[in-house]
Enzyme design. Structure first.
Site, PDB file in Angstrom:
ATOM      1  N   HIS A   1     -13.580  79.295  51.348  1.00 22.60           N
ATOM      2  CA  HIS A   1     -12.608  80.396  51.337  1.00 22.60           C
ATOM      3  C   HIS A   1     -12.393  80.946  52.731  1.00 22.60           C
ATOM      4  O   HIS A   1     -11.268  81.286  53.111  1.00 22.60           O
ATOM      5  CB  HIS A   1     -13.079  81.500  50.390  1.00 22.60           C
ATOM      6  CG  HIS A   1     -12.002  82.469  50.030  1.00 22.60           C
ATOM      7  ND1 HIS A   1     -11.977  83.770  50.493  1.00 22.60           N
ATOM      8  CD2 HIS A   1     -10.894  82.338  49.256  1.00 22.60           C
ATOM      9  CE1 HIS A   1     -10.918  84.388  50.017  1.00 22.60           C
ATOM     10  NE2 HIS A   1     -10.241  83.545  49.267  1.00 22.60           N
ATOM     11  N   CYS A   2     -13.453  81.019  53.518  1.00 23.57           N
ATOM     12  CA  CYS A   2     -13.342  81.553  54.877  1.00 23.57           C
ATOM     13  C   CYS A   2     -12.434  80.701  55.758  1.00 23.57           C
ATOM     14  O   CYS A   2     -11.804  81.208  56.684  1.00 23.57           O
ATOM     15  CB  CYS A   2     -14.720  81.638  55.518  1.00 23.57           C
ATOM     16  SG  CYS A   2     -15.899  82.684  54.638  1.00 23.57           S
ATOM     17  N   LEU A   3     -12.357  79.405  55.474  1.00 19.96           N
ATOM     18  CA  LEU A   3     -11.580  78.478  56.294  1.00 19.96           C
ATOM     19  C   LEU A   3     -10.100  78.456  55.953  1.00 19.96           C
ATOM     20  O   LEU A   3      -9.291  77.975  56.749  1.00 19.96           O
ATOM     21  CB  LEU A   3     -12.117  77.057  56.119  1.00 19.96           C
ATOM     22  CG  LEU A   3     -13.466  76.733  56.746  1.00 19.96           C
ATOM     23  CD1 LEU A   3     -13.946  75.386  56.239  1.00 19.96           C
ATOM     24  CD2 LEU A   3     -13.368  76.723  58.267  1.00 19.96           C
TER      25      LEU A   3
END
Length: 356
Positions: A347-349
């Protein structure tokens, strides 16, 4: 230049759709070896990232920001090496400091107008200061949303507030979920009160209601992004990462978040269906506890990508729980054992671009 809008998104009828709303693309910012996110382990990251992009490209277009054509050629070789279809990938020459597109990337809003329900889009460009000044270099990251708005030729809003995309989550019906430890941290917006921050979330995301959790898990250098601890999977269902071992450092904060979710109400005053997800066994490298969590999943068209951490028991349990609650969507586990060294996962990417 992208058109700058002076009114708020809420005033103009824009709102942030849920992540499961159909996508036209997913955005990535390709990491650079001189970045600070993967000290001494960068060599393992491009292959891991290419595999994730390949998974996404099987379901929707992928847009990747790179500094220049030389980087594009490097990335293309990496993608070919894992047999990722390059006809599903579009490159944009936009510099970024780090690879965490969720946090520095654009927040896409949609608006329906007229009898035909014509959909238009805009971008919110929240300010970015490297997670409360954790790193010195972030000017390129801070400029990414407006540069993307320029490339896509869509208007942009400026809330004049520091906020990362991983610090908020949406149920698509008017509720935004966040944490006190991050948004109320004085290293972000020391001159704004909780009430003012609450109001800006509603005005600039086009939401009706804010649910505040306590904070994040150990090892999360973002000061507690919500996408490590709790996420919506439908307008009424929210999953919570929960540690049940009372001796674990994550027991108290996750139990506090769980209690708050059971007490919380949505935009219509109704309770949520709260689903518990396990945390993986502790991952420690060089004496550092890493923020490994299954809550850092990402919705794509027709599927859900879930980070796994080579913990056979808990990996399987988390995937089974999510699949049971999302029967119409394929739940896919993605090995993030190396990636979590950078203190983030799938999700962070990523940053979704909704369809319009």
């Amino acid at each position: 230049m992208a058109k700058v809008l002076d009114s708020t998104p809420a005033e103009l009828g824009y709102s942030m759709p849920a992540e499961w709303y159909p996508h036209s693309a997913t955005w990535f910012s390709w990491p650079r070896p001189e970045g600070v996110s993967f000290p001494d382990r960068y060599e393992s990251i491009p292959r891991n990232l290419a595999q994730i992009i390949k998974r996404v490209a099987a379901h929707e277009m992928v847009r990747i920001t790179v500094p220049n054509s030389n980087y594009q050629a490097i990335v293309e070789r990496q993608l070919r090496g894992c047999r990722c279809p390059l006809d599903q990938v579009i490159f944009h020459y936009i510099r970024s400091d780090e690879s965490w597109c969720r946090d520095h990337g654009p927040a896409f809003l949609l608006r329906r107008r007229g009898r035909a329900g014509r959909v238009s889009a805009a971008i919110v460009d929240w300010e970015f200061n490297a997670w409360g000044g954790k790193y010195d270099r972030y000017a390129d990251d801070d400029a990414v949303p407006t540069r993307i708005a320029h490339d896509l030729k869509i208007p942009v809003f400026y809330p004049n507030m520091i906020l990362e995309g991983g610090s908020v989550d949406f149920n698509g019906a008017g509720t935004v979920l966040t944490t006190e430890s991050c948004l109320l941290n004085p290293n972000r917006n020391p001159d704004l009160t909780r009430r003012q921050i609450d109001r800006r979330l509603k005005n600039y995301y086009g939401q009706k209601h804010v649910v505040w959790l306590k904070g994040g898990i150990e090892g999360d250098d973002t000061d507690g992004h919500v996408d490590t601890v709790a996420r919506f999977i439908t307008p009424h269902k929210v999953v919570a990462a929960v540690e049940n071992n009372a001796r674990d450092v994550n027991y108290e904060p996750t139990q506090e978040n769980l209690a708050r979710l059971h007490e919380a109400r949505n935009q219509d005053g109704e309770p949520f269906d709260v689903i518990e997800l396990p945390l993986p066994r502790p991952l420690i490298r060089d004496g550092e506890r890493l923020p490994a969590t299954y809550a850092n999943f990402y919705f794509i068209n027709g599927a859900l990508l879930v980070p796994t951490y080579r913990d056979r028991k808990n990996d399987r349990k988390a995937l089974d729980i999510l699949q049971a609650h999302l029967p119409d969507r394929k739940v896919i586990g993605i090995d993030c054992y190396e990636l979590i060294w950078g203190l983030g996962a799938i999700h962070c990417l990523t940053q979704q671009q909704p369809r319009w």
